[in-house]
Write a protein that holds these residues in place. Structure first.
Motif, PDB file in Angstrom:
ATOM      1  N   HIS A  23      11.658  95.610  36.967  1.00  0.00           N
ATOM      2  CA  HIS A  23      12.875  96.388  36.721  1.00  0.00           C
ATOM      3  C   HIS A  23      12.930  97.615  37.630  1.00  0.00           C
ATOM      4  O   HIS A  23      14.008  97.986  38.130  1.00  0.00           O
ATOM      5  CB  HIS A  23      12.940  96.818  35.259  1.00  0.00           C
ATOM      6  N   LEU A  24      11.793  98.246  37.863  1.00  0.00           N
ATOM      7  CA  LEU A  24      11.763  99.418  38.741  1.00  0.00           C
ATOM      8  C   LEU A  24      11.979  99.011  40.197  1.00  0.00           C
ATOM      9  O   LEU A  24      12.704  99.677  40.941  1.00  0.00           O
ATOM     10  CB  LEU A  24      10.427 100.150  38.581  1.00  0.00           C
ATOM     11  N   ARG A  25      11.370  97.908  40.585  1.00  0.00           N
ATOM     12  CA  ARG A  25      11.535  97.443  41.967  1.00  0.00           C
ATOM     13  C   ARG A  25      12.959  96.960  42.216  1.00  0.00           C
ATOM     14  O   ARG A  25      13.506  97.160  43.312  1.00  0.00           O
ATOM     15  CB  ARG A  25      10.520  96.341  42.260  1.00  0.00           C
ATOM     16  N   ALA A  26      13.568  96.343  41.206  1.00  0.00           N
ATOM     17  CA  ALA A  26      14.948  95.877  41.363  1.00  0.00           C
ATOM     18  C   ALA A  26      15.905  97.031  41.593  1.00  0.00           C
ATOM     19  O   ALA A  26      16.978  96.855  42.190  1.00  0.00           O
ATOM     20  CB  ALA A  26      15.373  95.074  40.136  1.00  0.00           C
ATOM     21  N   ALA A  27      15.517  98.239  41.133  1.00  0.00           N
ATOM     22  CA  ALA A  27      16.343  99.430  41.339  1.00  0.00           C
ATOM     23  C   ALA A  27      16.084 100.074  42.703  1.00  0.00           C
ATOM     24  O   ALA A  27      16.672 101.115  43.016  1.00  0.00           O
ATOM     25  CB  ALA A  27      16.093 100.439  40.228  1.00  0.00           C
ATOM     26  N   GLY A  28      15.191  99.463  43.492  1.00  0.00           N
ATOM     27  CA  GLY A  28      14.978  99.924  44.852  1.00  0.00           C
ATOM     28  C   GLY A  28      13.868 100.934  45.054  1.00  0.00           C
ATOM     29  O   GLY A  28      13.792 101.558  46.107  1.00  0.00           O
ATOM     30  N   HIS A  29      12.988 101.073  44.064  1.00  0.00           N
ATOM     31  CA  HIS A  29      11.942 102.086  44.150  1.00  0.00           C
ATOM     32  C   HIS A  29      10.583 101.469  44.483  1.00  0.00           C
ATOM     33  O   HIS A  29      10.344 100.283  44.255  1.00  0.00           O
ATOM     34  CB  HIS A  29      11.843 102.844  42.831  1.00  0.00           C
ATOM     35  N   GLY A  30       9.693 102.303  45.010  1.00  0.00           N
ATOM     36  CA  GLY A  30       8.312 101.890  45.193  1.00  0.00           C
ATOM     37  C   GLY A  30       7.588 101.945  43.858  1.00  0.00           C
ATOM     38  O   GLY A  30       7.798 102.872  43.077  1.00  0.00           O
ATOM     39  N   VAL A  31       6.752 100.960  43.594  1.00  0.00           N
ATOM     40  CA  VAL A  31       6.052 100.890  42.311  1.00  0.00           C
ATOM     41  C   VAL A  31       4.583 100.578  42.568  1.00  0.00           C
ATOM     42  O   VAL A  31       4.253  99.598  43.250  1.00  0.00           O
ATOM     43  CB  VAL A  31       6.659  99.822  41.385  1.00  0.00           C
ATOM     44  N   HIS A  32       3.707 101.402  41.998  1.00  0.00           N
ATOM     45  CA  HIS A  32       2.283 101.299  42.277  1.00  0.00           C
ATOM     46  C   HIS A  32       1.487 101.374  40.970  1.00  0.00           C
ATOM     47  O   HIS A  32       0.972 102.434  40.609  1.00  0.00           O
ATOM     48  CB  HIS A  32       1.857 102.431  43.223  1.00  0.00           C
ATOM     49  N   PRO A  33       1.371 100.257  40.244  1.00  0.00           N
ATOM     50  CA  PRO A  33       0.527 100.253  39.049  1.00  0.00           C
ATOM     51  C   PRO A  33      -0.936 100.398  39.451  1.00  0.00           C
ATOM     52  O   PRO A  33      -1.368  99.805  40.454  1.00  0.00           O
ATOM     53  CB  PRO A  33       0.815  98.886  38.415  1.00  0.00           C
ATOM     54  N   LEU A  34      -1.678 101.191  38.708  1.00  0.00           N
ATOM     55  CA  LEU A  34      -3.028 101.564  39.116  1.00  0.00           C
ATOM     56  C   LEU A  34      -4.038 101.240  38.013  1.00  0.00           C
ATOM     57  O   LEU A  34      -3.802 101.559  36.846  1.00  0.00           O
ATOM     58  CB  LEU A  34      -3.062 103.069  39.423  1.00  0.00           C
ATOM     59  N   THR A  35      -5.138 100.628  38.403  1.00  0.00           N
ATOM     60  CA  THR A  35      -6.266 100.440  37.496  1.00  0.00           C
ATOM     61  C   THR A  35      -7.280 101.544  37.748  1.00  0.00           C
ATOM     62  O   THR A  35      -7.711 101.749  38.898  1.00  0.00           O
ATOM     63  CB  THR A  35      -6.938  99.073  37.707  1.00  0.00           C
ATOM     64  N   LEU A  36      -7.665 102.251  36.717  1.00  0.00           N
ATOM     65  CA  LEU A  36      -8.656 103.311  36.842  1.00  0.00           C
ATOM     66  C   LEU A  36     -10.068 102.742  36.901  1.00  0.00           C
ATOM     67  O   LEU A  36     -10.342 101.637  36.416  1.00  0.00           O
ATOM     68  CB  LEU A  36      -8.528 104.276  35.656  1.00  0.00           C
TER      69      LEU A  36
END
Length: 237
Positions: A23-36
């Protein structure tokens, strides 16, 4: 365009955001989910609280991200809040999703009854890790059986030192541009549907905003589309 850096709560990894990311990428944004460090696909990597803060800062710097919206869920509000002040003008906003917020010199368990004695004991009994929660832990949180099964299946033991090490803040958290997302199940008693005192105090700042979601503590599973909309709205505040 902004760059969302998504950090899930205790025992979880980047995978926890799988239903939100599209949903965030479809809005044209960069998305970076992170594993700690020490979790999910990074199990076995030693970690304390400072490690988790550096994980977040390093991800932002390694990818050269700007206009960053840091998102911390639950436990991860502690390292995210610290990282937010360390990335300087790269930060657009920090979003705390039903999250703990850091206090200088205090740990994640500091606010728990008896200073988190039960959690500390559990860590000691389990080789320095907080063990994954059973399925019953997720009851009453607006989750389907399948969603609970995903949470249980994907959870890994959480490095105990990250929960007991103190946070280190250079300045007042209230000065950061922030949104706090409070998750409240429908039918919750009014006294239980208010932010904790430390969050309520921060919300008195002109820099902070409150958003309420009608769901439980894991909205990335129970209401991913709605959570994505909240994040998108926060990004343009």
């Amino acid at each position: 365009m902004v760059n969302f850096v998504l950090v899930a709560g205790a025992r979880l990894g980047a995978w926890a955001w799988d239903d939100v990311v599209p949903h965030l990428r479809a809005a044209g944004h960069g998305v970076h989910p992170l594993t700690l460090s020490g979790l999910a696909d990074r199990r076995g990597v030693p970690a304390g609280q400072a490690t988790h803060v550096q994980d977040i800062v390093a991800e932002v710097e390694r990818q050269g991200l700007r206009d960053v919206v840091l998102v911390g869920h639950s436990y991860s509000g502690i390292p995210v809040g610290q990282a937010a002040e360390r990335i300087g003008d790269r930060l657009a906003r920090v979003v705390f999703v039903d999250a703990s917020v850091p206090t200088d010199g205090a740990s994640f368990v500091s606010a728990w009854p008896d200073g988190g004695a039960a959690v500390v004991a559990s860590i000691a009994e389990n080789g320095g890790f907080w063990p994954p929660a059973p399925a019953a832990h997720f009851d009453g949180e607006g989750l389907t059986d399948e969603q609970i099964a995903r949470l249980v299946r994907g959870s890994t033991p959480h490095p105990g030192a990250t929960l007991t090490d103190p946070a280190v803040l250079a300045g007042p958290l209230r000065d950061l541009p922030a949104t706090y997302v409070l998750c409240v199940m429908p039918g919750t008693e009014p006294d239980d549907a208010e932010p904790d005192d430390d969050v309520a105090d921060l919300l008195n700042s002109d820099s902070w905003r409150l958003v309420t979601m009608d769901t439980g503590h894991w909205p990335m599973f129970s209401q991913p589309r709605e959570l994505a909309r909240v994040l998108l709205d926060a990004a343009v505040e």
